[in-house]
Design a protein around this motif. Structure first.
Motif, short mmCIF file in Angstrom:
data_model
loop_
_atom_site.label_atom_id
_atom_site.label_comp_id
_atom_site.label_asym_id
_atom_site.label_seq_id
_atom_site.Cartn_x
_atom_site.Cartn_y
_atom_site.Cartn_z
N ALA A 128 -13.02 -17.72 -9.68
CA ALA A 128 -14.32 -17.14 -9.35
C ALA A 128 -14.59 -17.24 -7.86
CB ALA A 128 -15.41 -17.85 -10.15
N GLU A 129 -14.17 -18.35 -7.24
CA GLU A 129 -14.31 -18.46 -5.79
C GLU A 129 -13.51 -17.39 -5.07
OE1 GLU A 129 -15.26 -22.95 -4.25
OE2 GLU A 129 -13.21 -22.56 -4.93
N ALA A 130 -12.29 -17.16 -5.55
CA ALA A 130 -11.47 -16.11 -4.94
C ALA A 130 -12.11 -14.74 -5.13
CB ALA A 130 -10.07 -16.13 -5.55
N ALA A 156 -14.71 -9.97 -2.95
CA ALA A 156 -15.85 -9.06 -2.91
C ALA A 156 -16.46 -9.01 -1.52
CB ALA A 156 -16.89 -9.50 -3.93
N GLN A 157 -16.46 -10.12 -0.84
CA GLN A 157 -16.99 -10.15 0.52
C GLN A 157 -16.12 -9.32 1.45
OE1 GLN A 157 -19.98 -11.75 1.32
NE2 GLN A 157 -19.72 -10.48 3.16
N VAL A 181 -20.25 -8.13 -4.93
CA VAL A 181 -20.46 -9.51 -4.46
C VAL A 181 -21.43 -10.25 -5.38
CG1 VAL A 181 -21.44 -10.91 -2.63
CG2 VAL A 181 -19.88 -9.06 -2.08
N GLY A 182 -22.48 -9.55 -5.82
CA GLY A 182 -23.43 -10.18 -6.75
C GLY A 182 -22.76 -10.57 -8.06
N ALA A 207 -20.30 -14.78 -11.49
CA ALA A 207 -19.12 -15.34 -12.17
C ALA A 207 -18.80 -16.74 -11.64
CB ALA A 207 -17.94 -14.39 -11.98
N LEU A 208 -19.00 -16.93 -10.35
CA LEU A 208 -18.75 -18.25 -9.76
C LEU A 208 -19.74 -19.28 -10.31
CD1 LEU A 208 -17.29 -20.04 -7.72
CD2 LEU A 208 -18.95 -19.29 -5.99
N ALA A 209 -21.03 -18.89 -10.44
CA ALA A 209 -22.03 -19.80 -10.99
C ALA A 209 -21.69 -20.17 -12.43
CB ALA A 209 -23.41 -19.17 -10.91
N LEU A 210 -21.23 -19.18 -13.21
CA LEU A 210 -20.85 -19.45 -14.60
C LEU A 210 -19.66 -20.40 -14.65
CD1 LEU A 210 -21.17 -18.89 -17.60
CD2 LEU A 210 -19.70 -16.87 -17.32
N ALA A 211 -18.69 -20.17 -13.78
CA ALA A 211 -17.51 -21.04 -13.74
C ALA A 211 -17.89 -22.46 -13.31
CB ALA A 211 -16.47 -20.46 -12.79
N GLU A 212 -18.84 -22.55 -12.38
CA GLU A 212 -19.28 -23.88 -11.94
C GLU A 212 -19.97 -24.63 -13.08
OE1 GLU A 212 -21.89 -25.93 -8.32
OE2 GLU A 212 -21.91 -23.76 -8.63
N ALA A 213 -20.82 -23.92 -13.85
CA ALA A 213 -21.49 -24.55 -14.99
C ALA A 213 -20.47 -25.00 -16.04
CB ALA A 213 -22.50 -23.59 -15.61
N SER A 214 -19.48 -24.16 -16.30
CA SER A 214 -18.45 -24.51 -17.27
C SER A 214 -17.65 -25.73 -16.80
CB SER A 214 -17.50 -23.32 -17.49
OG SER A 214 -18.21 -22.22 -18.02
#
Length: 394
Positions: free
Chosen positions: A111-113, A118-119, A174-175, A180-187
């Motif tokens: 997700a970070e990648a 996207a950036q 990017v949004g 997706a990154l926030a979801l991966a962080e929560a998981s």
């Protein structure tokens, strides 16, 4: 006949005179009753409420597994052990949880990648949009001067619109990548917590009162807690109190409790009953006990709560005479009974508190005061016992 009549008259007068002289002698020789006397003195008076009940944990703590379906592989404590806060009580199989954590870490990295990608897309589409806008302005100038056709200008307009749409799409991307990154962080956070929860730890310091965990059992398979603790090892008395005594109870009132097999232990009222059982007519108070390692939940205990304690004038309880007219005491002044109304208070240890009517140092009839009236003469029983001895002396 006249001589006989004169003799009888003289004899009658003599008998009458003898009777008059004998009466005072009889009165003066009448025995004065002997009574038991007591002196009013200052003494400690107490009011007590009887209590009885069972020792219970002041704050029981139940420990359940926070992850279910994993085998219990290690048990580190037994009932009766004292543990500190954060101490490991048992461990679960963590291989699956470790794999899930690794998977969550990988998803987070991907997700970070995605956010970075996207950036980069935003940067590329922004450059393309700038180029398309510049080209469009140039084409419009050339069209005004007649150097390019309308078709060329239309192509430049379309290219600029396409570049603008791609830039907007890249911004939306990017949004999506950040979500997706926030979801991966929560998981990943959940996976880390589950990995930590493979160790069953004590949430508070205390005494292990029960262990239901068994090696090989699956966590969460039953409804019972794996462990039960008594926070800080604090044990108190759940005391039953009769409803008529509840108004006298107050938080902080001292208590003297006798615990089965242990003897007397001091304590104080911690909680006053808020309700009364409608069947037994008893309220349940909580009495905090002084720390003692011998205390165990389930032990029977009984004792007293001291609801009042003060220094007051006290006399023997039998000296107070009570009837519908109130309380009274037979006070003895110079050997004469004086009936005096009093206001009686606490009854403690065979003594009765006198709030009004008798002062310290006064003498009262301790027993059988009801047999005497105002003005009767009495003497102390001890003096009566010494009289025969004195009479026997030569």
């Amino acid at each position: 006949m006249r001589a006989l009549f004169s003799f009888l008259v003289a004899a009658g007068l003599a008998l009458s005179a003898f009777a008059e002289d004998a009466a005072p002698a009889e009165d003066s020789g009448r025995a004065i009753p002997a009574v038991t006397l007591a002196t009013a003195r200052i003494a400690e008076m107490q009011a007590r409420v009887p209590v009885s009940g069972t020792l219970v944990a002041r704050q029981p703590v139940q420990i359940f597994p926070q992850v279910s379906g994993y085998e219990i592989t290690e048990i580190l404590v037994e009932a009766g052990d004292t543990v500190e806060k954060g101490a490991v009580l048992a461990r679960l199989d963590s291989e699956t949880l470790s794999a899930l954590l690794a998977q969550a870490e990988a998803e987070y990295q991907r997700a970070e990648a995605g956010v970075s990608q996207a950036q980069s897309a935003i940067d590329a589409t922004a450059a393309a949009l700038t180029q398309a806008e510049t080209s469009l302005r140039r084409m419009r100038q050339l069209r005004e001067s007649g150097n390019v056709s309308q078709a060329v200008l239309d192509e430049a307009v379309a290219a600029e619109a396409a570049a603008r749409a791609e830039a907007a799409s890249a911004a939306d991307g990017v949004g999506v990548a950040r979500a997706a990154l926030a979801l991966a962080e929560a998981s990943r956070r959940v996976a880390r917590l589950n990995m930590q929860r493979a160790e069953i730890v004590a949430p508070v310091a205390g005494l292990v009162s029960a262990r239901n965990a068994e090696l090989g059992a699956l966590s969460g398979a039953g409804s019972e807690p794996l462990f039960s603790l008594i926070a800080e090892g604090s044990v108190e008395l759940a005391a039953e109190v009769i409803e008529t005594a509840l108004p006298g109870l107050a938080v902080g009132a001292p208590a003297e409790i006798s615990v089965a097999g242990l003897g007397r232990i001091e304590g104080e009222v911690r909680l006053v009953p808020a309700t009364v059982d409608p069947v037994t007519r008893l309220g349940l108070a909580r009495i905090a006990l002084d720390p003692d390692p011998r205390l165990r939940t389930g032990l029977f205990a009984s004792g007293w709560v001291i609801t009042a304690r003060r220094q007051s004038v006290a006399i023997p309880a039998g000296a107070v005479l009570s009837d519908s007219g109130g309380d009274r005491v037979q006070v003895v002044e110079d050997g004469v009974v004086r009936t005096r109304e009093v206001r009686a208070g606490l009854l403690w240890d065979g003594q009765r508190e006198i709030l009004e009517g008798v002062e310290e140092g006064e003498t009262v009839i301790a027993r059988s005061g009801a047999f005497f009236r105002e003005g009767d003469r009495v003497r102390e029983a001890a003096a009566a016992q010494q009289a025969p001895e004195q009479a026997a002396d030569p």
